[in-house]
Design a protein around this motif. Structure first.
Motif, PDB file in Angstrom:
ATOM      1  N   GLY A 133      40.812  29.647  84.305  1.00  0.00           N
ATOM      2  CA  GLY A 133      41.354  30.723  83.480  1.00  0.00           C
ATOM      3  C   GLY A 133      41.053  32.106  84.021  1.00  0.00           C
ATOM      4  O   GLY A 133      41.938  32.962  84.088  1.00  0.00           O
ATOM      5  N   GLY A 136      34.584  26.997  78.061  1.00  0.00           N
ATOM      6  CA  GLY A 136      34.943  25.597  78.258  1.00  0.00           C
ATOM      7  C   GLY A 136      33.779  24.642  78.334  1.00  0.00           C
ATOM      8  O   GLY A 136      33.957  23.486  78.732  1.00  0.00           O
ATOM      9  N   ARG A 184      37.811  16.098  84.352  1.00  0.00           N
ATOM     10  CA  ARG A 184      38.403  17.379  83.987  1.00  0.00           C
ATOM     11  C   ARG A 184      39.771  17.520  84.636  1.00  0.00           C
ATOM     12  O   ARG A 184      39.890  17.981  85.757  1.00  0.00           O
ATOM     13  CB  ARG A 184      37.472  18.516  84.372  1.00  0.00           C
ATOM     14  N   TYR A 196      42.532  16.976  79.251  1.00  0.00           N
ATOM     15  CA  TYR A 196      42.497  18.039  78.240  1.00  0.00           C
ATOM     16  C   TYR A 196      43.480  17.736  77.108  1.00  0.00           C
ATOM     17  O   TYR A 196      43.150  17.885  75.926  1.00  0.00           O
ATOM     18  CB  TYR A 196      42.824  19.380  78.905  1.00  0.00           C
ATOM     19  N   GLY A 199      43.047  28.773  80.611  1.00  0.00           N
ATOM     20  CA  GLY A 199      43.089  27.720  81.613  1.00  0.00           C
ATOM     21  C   GLY A 199      44.376  26.940  81.460  1.00  0.00           C
ATOM     22  O   GLY A 199      44.973  26.887  80.371  1.00  0.00           O
ATOM     23  N   TYR A 200      44.827  26.323  82.566  1.00  0.00           N
ATOM     24  CA  TYR A 200      46.110  25.604  82.595  1.00  0.00           C
ATOM     25  C   TYR A 200      47.266  26.497  82.160  1.00  0.00           C
ATOM     26  O   TYR A 200      48.282  26.030  81.670  1.00  0.00           O
ATOM     27  CB  TYR A 200      46.048  24.350  81.708  1.00  0.00           C
ATOM     28  N   SER A 247      39.429  22.842  87.223  1.00  0.00           N
ATOM     29  CA  SER A 247      40.564  22.330  86.458  1.00  0.00           C
ATOM     30  C   SER A 247      41.328  23.462  85.774  1.00  0.00           C
ATOM     31  O   SER A 247      42.495  23.694  86.058  1.00  0.00           O
ATOM     32  CB  SER A 247      40.077  21.293  85.438  1.00  0.00           C
ATOM     33  N   GLY A 248      40.662  24.187  84.883  1.00  0.00           N
ATOM     34  CA  GLY A 248      41.369  25.212  84.126  1.00  0.00           C
ATOM     35  C   GLY A 248      41.616  26.500  84.884  1.00  0.00           C
ATOM     36  O   GLY A 248      42.717  27.024  84.923  1.00  0.00           O
ATOM     37  N   LEU A 281      44.234  18.076  83.506  1.00  0.00           N
ATOM     38  CA  LEU A 281      45.130  18.499  82.440  1.00  0.00           C
ATOM     39  C   LEU A 281      45.425  17.342  81.488  1.00  0.00           C
ATOM     40  O   LEU A 281      45.433  17.517  80.263  1.00  0.00           O
ATOM     41  CB  LEU A 281      46.434  19.037  83.031  1.00  0.00           C
TER      42      LEU A 281
END
Length: 303
Positions: free
Chosen positions: A98, A274, A156, A161, A203-204, A95-96, A158
């Motif tokens: 990073g 995370g 998980r 989040y 992340g994102y 998902s993230g 965005l």
């Protein structure tokens, strides 16, 4: 390299990247050369399973071990490779993502696999909080609360989040007092957040530490005192502009070591790459380990 072939082991989190192609051995083999590359594919089925799978691949003398998932999966795999000569490959299907974004590793699976085949690698720094390694960031306060709510959602994404951020915003209360020791300064704080980062990505594509580097031997630390909800909204805007340090209640440090402990002796919720991590004795030591792991990256990235 054994038997004239490069042994590449893939540690796959099958829950990550829903909607994309399943990373089976059959799927992956179409991107590699038979006889030149020998693939082994292992799927994790529970939290921390990737650690056992990676340790098994180390015992099997893998030449490259590839983490396929998000920052949590990468953390489990990479933690086993700290200090070893086996390079880490990354296929970011989480998902993230990073760390992958910071290293310019694309989410496109074919392109990520091409990077692994090219075998261009660099050594990067690794963070350590008590006995746990982190490759992106760790923190206490609001970010730990967000991760706690994020994990409770069971998905998980965005949107998940952002929903977790909203829940933590609504739950905002009186923060636990923490004593912080950093760069010769020792002071108590009622923190909204204490955030230590090795990477310039959360992340994102969000960042609280835009100037952080994976290779400078330093952690970038953002300390924000207790703030009200209006100031949190202002921080959110600054976050979108990559200017969180402009918040008046924030202090920015670069350091190779800091210590935190809860003033009342209670436990502290923290997040590590995370993932929620409860520190029962309320004592946290955070440090940087220089050039501790080798990572395969795009050919335009050099030491």
């Amino acid at each position: 390299m054994k038997d004239g072939s490069l042994h590449i082991h893939f540690i796959v989190n099958p829950i990550a990247g829903k909607g994309g192609p399943p990373l089976s051995k059959q799927f992956l083999e179409q991107f590699f050369v038979s006889g030149l590359h020998h693939l082994s594919v292992k799927h994790s089925t529970f939290k921390k399973h990737a650690i056992a799978l990676t340790q098994k691949s180390i015992e099997e003398n893998a030449d490259i071990i590839v983490a396929c998932g998000g920052d949590g999966t990468i953390n489990e795999v990479a933690s086993c490779l700290v200090g070893s000569s086996i390079p880490l490959g990354i296929v970011p299907i989480g998902s993230g993502n990073g760390l992958a974004t910071n290293l310019s590793i694309p989410k496109n699976i074919r392109k990520a696999l091409e990077i692994i085949k090219n075998q261009n690698s660099i050594k990067i720094d690794v963070g350590k909080t008590n006995d746990k390694y982190f490759f992106c960031n760790t923190g206490v306060g609001f970010d730990a609360s967000v991760i706690k709510n994020y994990e409770s959602l069971g998905r998980r994404t965005l949107s998940g989040y952002l929903r977790a951020c909203l829940t933590s915003f609504q739950e905002l209360g009186s923060p636990q007092k923490v004593q912080i020791n950093i760069n010769g300064l020792n002071f108590p704080i009622n923190p909204f957040m204490i955030f230590a980062s090795n990477s310039n990505e959360m992340g994102y594509r969000f960042t609280l530490t835009p100037n952080a580097s994976l290779q400078d031997g330093l952690l970038d630390v953002l300390v924000i005192t207790k703030i009200g909800k209006l100031k949190i909204l202002w921080l959110g805007l600054l976050l979108l502009l990559n200017r969180p340090y402009l918040l008046k209640e924030s202090r920015y440090f670069q350091t190779n070591h800091l210590e935190l402990h809860s003033v009342d002796g209670g436990s502290l919720d923290s997040q590590v790459d995370g993932e929620l991590h409860l520190v029962e004795d309320g004592m946290i030591s955070i440090q940087i380990v220089k050039k501790a792991i080798e990572v395969i990256v795009p050919s335009n990235i050099q030491e």
